[in-house]
Design an enzyme around this catalytic site. Structure first.
Site, PDB file in Angstrom:
ATOM      1  N   ASN A   1       0.954  -1.161   0.002  1.00 37.91           N
ATOM      2  CA  ASN A   1       0.337  -0.158  -0.065  1.00 37.91           C
ATOM      3  C   ASN A   1       1.279   1.274  -0.262  1.00 37.91           C
ATOM      4  O   ASN A   1       1.736   1.645   0.777  1.00 37.91           O
ATOM      5  CB  ASN A   1      -0.938   0.354   1.127  1.00 37.91           C
ATOM      6  CG  ASN A   1      -1.737   1.294   0.963  1.00 37.91           C
ATOM      7  OD1 ASN A   1      -1.498   2.308   0.752  1.00 37.91           O
ATOM      8  ND2 ASN A   1      -2.805   0.927   2.088  1.00 37.91           N
TER       9      ASN A   1
ATOM     10  N   HIS B   1       1.117   6.419   1.939  1.00 31.58           N
ATOM     11  CA  HIS B   1       1.555   7.676   1.984  1.00 31.58           C
ATOM     12  C   HIS B   1       2.791   8.097   2.231  1.00 31.58           C
ATOM     13  O   HIS B   1       4.016   9.113   2.260  1.00 31.58           O
ATOM     14  CB  HIS B   1       2.115   6.858   4.156  1.00 31.58           C
ATOM     15  CG  HIS B   1       0.363   6.762   4.791  1.00 31.58           C
ATOM     16  ND1 HIS B   1       0.077   7.203   4.928  1.00 31.58           N
ATOM     17  CD2 HIS B   1      -0.091   5.036   4.956  1.00 31.58           C
ATOM     18  CE1 HIS B   1      -1.401   6.598   5.590  1.00 31.58           C
ATOM     19  NE2 HIS B   1      -1.282   5.621   5.367  1.00 31.58           N
TER      20      HIS B   1
ATOM     21  N   HIS C   1      -5.802   3.939  -1.557  1.00 31.80           N
ATOM     22  CA  HIS C   1      -6.742   4.296  -0.726  1.00 31.80           C
ATOM     23  C   HIS C   1      -7.160   5.311  -1.140  1.00 31.80           C
ATOM     24  O   HIS C   1      -6.381   5.914  -0.894  1.00 31.80           O
ATOM     25  CB  HIS C   1      -6.933   4.282   0.460  1.00 31.80           C
ATOM     26  CG  HIS C   1      -8.070   4.150   1.061  1.00 31.80           C
ATOM     27  ND1 HIS C   1      -8.246   3.973   2.631  1.00 31.80           N
ATOM     28  CD2 HIS C   1      -9.065   4.698   1.367  1.00 31.80           C
ATOM     29  CE1 HIS C   1      -9.526   4.359   3.186  1.00 31.80           C
ATOM     30  NE2 HIS C   1     -10.182   4.517   1.723  1.00 31.80           N
TER      31      HIS C   1
ATOM     32  N   ARG D   1      -9.446   7.656  -0.635  1.00 36.11           N
ATOM     33  CA  ARG D   1     -10.249   8.665   0.603  1.00 36.11           C
ATOM     34  C   ARG D   1     -10.784   9.479  -0.649  1.00 36.11           C
ATOM     35  O   ARG D   1     -10.797  10.663  -1.343  1.00 36.11           O
ATOM     36  CB  ARG D   1      -9.078   8.736   1.731  1.00 36.11           C
ATOM     37  CG  ARG D   1      -8.801   7.813   2.732  1.00 36.11           C
ATOM     38  CD  ARG D   1      -8.051   9.108   3.876  1.00 36.11           C
ATOM     39  NE  ARG D   1      -8.647   7.214   4.730  1.00 36.11           N
ATOM     40  CZ  ARG D   1      -9.210   6.844   5.748  1.00 36.11           C
ATOM     41  NH1 ARG D   1     -10.007   7.486   5.381  1.00 36.11           N
ATOM     42  NH2 ARG D   1      -8.510   6.238   6.334  1.00 36.11           N
TER      43      ARG D   1
ATOM     44  N   ARG E   1      -6.802  12.654   0.801  1.00 35.26           N
ATOM     45  CA  ARG E   1      -5.484  13.605   2.003  1.00 35.26           C
ATOM     46  C   ARG E   1      -4.080  12.395   1.285  1.00 35.26           C
ATOM     47  O   ARG E   1      -3.178  13.913   1.528  1.00 35.26           O
ATOM     48  CB  ARG E   1      -6.335  12.594   3.533  1.00 35.26           C
ATOM     49  CG  ARG E   1      -6.323  11.657   3.919  1.00 35.26           C
ATOM     50  CD  ARG E   1      -6.383  10.978   5.018  1.00 35.26           C
ATOM     51  NE  ARG E   1      -7.296  11.475   5.661  1.00 35.26           N
ATOM     52  CZ  ARG E   1      -8.182  10.744   6.404  1.00 35.26           C
ATOM     53  NH1 ARG E   1      -7.118   9.752   7.110  1.00 35.26           N
ATOM     54  NH2 ARG E   1      -9.448  11.360   6.788  1.00 35.26           N
TER      55      ARG E   1
ATOM     56  N   GLU F   1      -8.043   0.693  -3.168  1.00 35.16           N
ATOM     57  CA  GLU F   1      -9.321   1.194  -1.821  1.00 35.16           C
ATOM     58  C   GLU F   1     -10.248   1.925  -2.284  1.00 35.16           C
ATOM     59  O   GLU F   1      -9.925   3.322  -2.121  1.00 35.16           O
ATOM     60  CB  GLU F   1      -8.542   0.967  -0.376  1.00 35.16           C
ATOM     61  CG  GLU F   1      -7.924  -0.173  -0.543  1.00 35.16           C
ATOM     62  CD  GLU F   1      -7.033  -0.395   0.909  1.00 35.16           C
ATOM     63  OE1 GLU F   1      -7.390  -1.711   1.340  1.00 35.16           O
ATOM     64  OE2 GLU F   1      -6.797   0.740   1.647  1.00 35.16           O
TER      65      GLU F   1
ATOM     66  N   THR G   1      -8.400   3.604   8.952  1.00 31.26           N
ATOM     67  CA  THR G   1      -9.927   3.228   8.672  1.00 31.26           C
ATOM     68  C   THR G   1     -10.048   1.974  10.239  1.00 31.26           C
ATOM     69  O   THR G   1      -9.052   1.679  10.848  1.00 31.26           O
ATOM     70  CB  THR G   1      -9.542   2.144   7.757  1.00 31.26           C
ATOM     71  OG1 THR G   1      -9.292   2.613   6.484  1.00 31.26           O
ATOM     72  CG2 THR G   1     -10.743   1.054   7.402  1.00 31.26           C
TER      73      THR G   1
ATOM     74  N   GLU H   1     -11.319  -9.310   2.791  1.00 30.75           N
ATOM     75  CA  GLU H   1     -10.153  -8.934   3.860  1.00 30.75           C
ATOM     76  C   GLU H   1     -10.618  -8.830   5.140  1.00 30.75           C
ATOM     77  O   GLU H   1     -11.085  -7.649   5.399  1.00 30.75           O
ATOM     78  CB  GLU H   1      -9.485  -7.614   3.023  1.00 30.75           C
ATOM     79  CG  GLU H   1      -8.191  -7.248   3.413  1.00 30.75           C
ATOM     80  CD  GLU H   1      -7.194  -5.703   3.001  1.00 30.75           C
ATOM     81  OE1 GLU H   1      -7.299  -5.729   1.808  1.00 30.75           O
ATOM     82  OE2 GLU H   1      -6.899  -5.214   3.363  1.00 30.75           O
TER      83      GLU H   1
ATOM     84  N   HIS I   1      -3.638  -4.591   7.579  1.00 27.76           N
ATOM     85  CA  HIS I   1      -3.504  -3.004   8.674  1.00 27.76           C
ATOM     86  C   HIS I   1      -3.357  -2.993   9.718  1.00 27.76           C
ATOM     87  O   HIS I   1      -3.034  -4.056  10.142  1.00 27.76           O
ATOM     88  CB  HIS I   1      -5.501  -2.632   8.883  1.00 27.76           C
ATOM     89  CG  HIS I   1      -5.451  -1.357   9.112  1.00 27.76           C
ATOM     90  ND1 HIS I   1      -6.235  -0.356   8.296  1.00 27.76           N
ATOM     91  CD2 HIS I   1      -5.660  -0.768  10.668  1.00 27.76           C
ATOM     92  CE1 HIS I   1      -5.529   0.953   9.284  1.00 27.76           C
ATOM     93  NE2 HIS I   1      -5.485   0.617  10.026  1.00 27.76           N
TER      94      HIS I   1
HETATM   95  C1  LIG Z   1      -7.994  -0.082   4.095  1.00 23.31           C
HETATM   96  C2  LIG Z   1      -6.875   0.190   5.192  1.00 23.31           C
HETATM   97  O1  LIG Z   1      -7.204  -0.689   5.638  1.00 23.31           O
HETATM   98  C3  LIG Z   1      -6.020   0.920   4.396  1.00 23.31           C
HETATM   99  O2  LIG Z   1      -5.797   0.520   3.714  1.00 23.31           O
HETATM  100  C4  LIG Z   1      -5.935   2.367   5.484  1.00 23.31           C
HETATM  101  O3  LIG Z   1      -7.642   2.955   5.637  1.00 23.31           O
HETATM  102  C5  LIG Z   1      -5.213   3.066   4.608  1.00 23.31           C
HETATM  103  O4  LIG Z   1      -6.084   3.726   5.075  1.00 23.31           O
HETATM  104  P1  LIG Z   1      -5.263   5.550   5.896  1.00 23.31           P
HETATM  105  O5  LIG Z   1      -3.835   4.792   5.296  1.00 23.31           O
HETATM  106  O6  LIG Z   1      -5.684   6.834   5.358  1.00 23.31           O
HETATM  107  O7  LIG Z   1      -5.294   5.777   7.038  1.00 23.31           O
HETATM  108  N1  LIG Z   2      -5.975  -2.476   3.158  1.00 24.01           N
HETATM  109  C1  LIG Z   2      -4.897  -2.294   4.224  1.00 24.01           C
HETATM  110  C2  LIG Z   2      -3.848  -1.838   3.948  1.00 24.01           C
HETATM  111  O1  LIG Z   2      -3.134  -1.541   2.315  1.00 24.01           O
HETATM  112  C3  LIG Z   2      -2.072  -1.430   4.090  1.00 24.01           C
HETATM  113  O2  LIG Z   2      -2.875  -1.215   5.515  1.00 24.01           O
HETATM  114  P1  LIG Z   2      -1.796  -0.401   7.234  1.00 24.01           P
HETATM  115  O3  LIG Z   2      -0.653  -1.220   6.659  1.00 24.01           O
HETATM  116  O4  LIG Z   2      -1.435   0.979   6.427  1.00 24.01           O
HETATM  117  O5  LIG Z   2      -2.650  -0.041   8.582  1.00 24.01           O
END
Ligand SMILES: CC(=O)[C@@H](O)[C@H](O)COP(=O)(O)O
Ligand SMILES: NCC(=O)COP(=O)(O)O
Length: 254
Positions: free
Chosen positions: A16, A19, A52, A54, A58, A79, A110, A160, A203
């Protein structure tokens, strides 16, 4: 089932990159580029990329999703909140997968899983629209057997499991809570797989906490972001991905 007759299929790592965009947006600059990070993560062993979008944009922005779709050679897991706006973006982008997540504007991240029992009427047409476009739908849910039943009844092929509570317990070093949360995840994974669902999880997972979740044979994919981007500050993104992959593989070994 004993370890001898358990099938450990390959556990995919979805990286993911939200960030990376958080850092970019902090200065209103065009760098660091989430797509560049995604390509580097793939080179280092990621099986897919998760982002994701949003509702408040953000971190990830619409242009990032379009660029990821254009440049990636691995599956993109989009996402999204189950809103008409996000469904329209998914239908226009056609990612490999869409993971429906609950979203609250004021939350830091989340906070829980989708309410797929109370939200059934809202979710069902959106799941159908995505599935009819050939997008594999997953539902981001709390690890509970009853929720697995509801997900299967909704016709989603994938769930998930939200690992946030387990990870909070791991950070706190609370062995009782760790065992309780792992038992919840294990039960949900077993029950969901028995219903024919493909089981993913994610997560809050870190290189230290990923092992017991990666060891569950029903789990086919982990999506991990925040900890990888944090580790990347110290060891670089490629090494952070390789370290996570190695921790997953160690745990997966029967
Ligand atoms: C759905 C999930 O768990 C993550 O992808 C998380 O929602 C990412 O969102 P943030 O990075 O904004 O926390
Ligand atoms: N769905 C969870 C994700 O994509 C990553 O979550 P995180 O490791 O950033 O908390």
């Amino acid at each position: 089932m004993t370890p001898e007759n358990t099938t450990f299929e390959k556990l995919r790592l979805g990286v993911n990159i939200d960030h990376v965009a958080t850092v970019r947006n902090a200065r209103g600059e065009h760098y660091p580029d989430p797509v560049r990070a995604a390509l580097l993560a793939v080179e280092a062993g990621a099986d897919g990329i998760t982002a994701h979008l949003r509702e408040d944009r953000r971190h990830i922005r619409d242009a990032d999703i379009a660029a990821l779709k254009r440049d990636l050679t691995v599956p993109l897991n989009f996402e999204m909140a189950a809103t008409d706006e996000m469904v329209a973006i998914a239908l226009a982008t056609r990612p490999h997968a869409a993971c429906l997540v609950p979203e609250k504007r004021a939350e830091r991240t989340t906070e829980g899983g989708l309410d797929i029992v109370g939200g059934r009427a809202h979710l069902a047409p959106r799941i159908t629209a995505l599935a009819e476009a050939g997008i594999r739908v997953s539902l981001f849910v709390e690890p509970e057997p009853a929720i697995m039943e509801a997900a299967a009844a909704l016709g989603a092929p994938v769930v998930e499991l939200h690992t946030g509570s387990y990870c909070e317990a791991a950070v706190a070093g609370d062995d009782g809570r760790i065992a309780h949360e792992l038992a919840r995840i294990t039960r949900a994974a077993q029950h969901g797989a028995g219903l024919g669902l493909e089981i993913h999880a994610g997560h809050g997972l870190t290189v230290d906490s990923v092992g017991p979740v990666a060891a569950l044979p029903q789990i086919r994919e982990l999506n991990i972001g925040h900890a990888l981007i944090a580790d990347a500050i110290f060891v670089g993104l490629a090494q952070a991905v390789r370290d996570m992959r190695a921790a997953m593989d160690r745990a997966r070994r029967p």
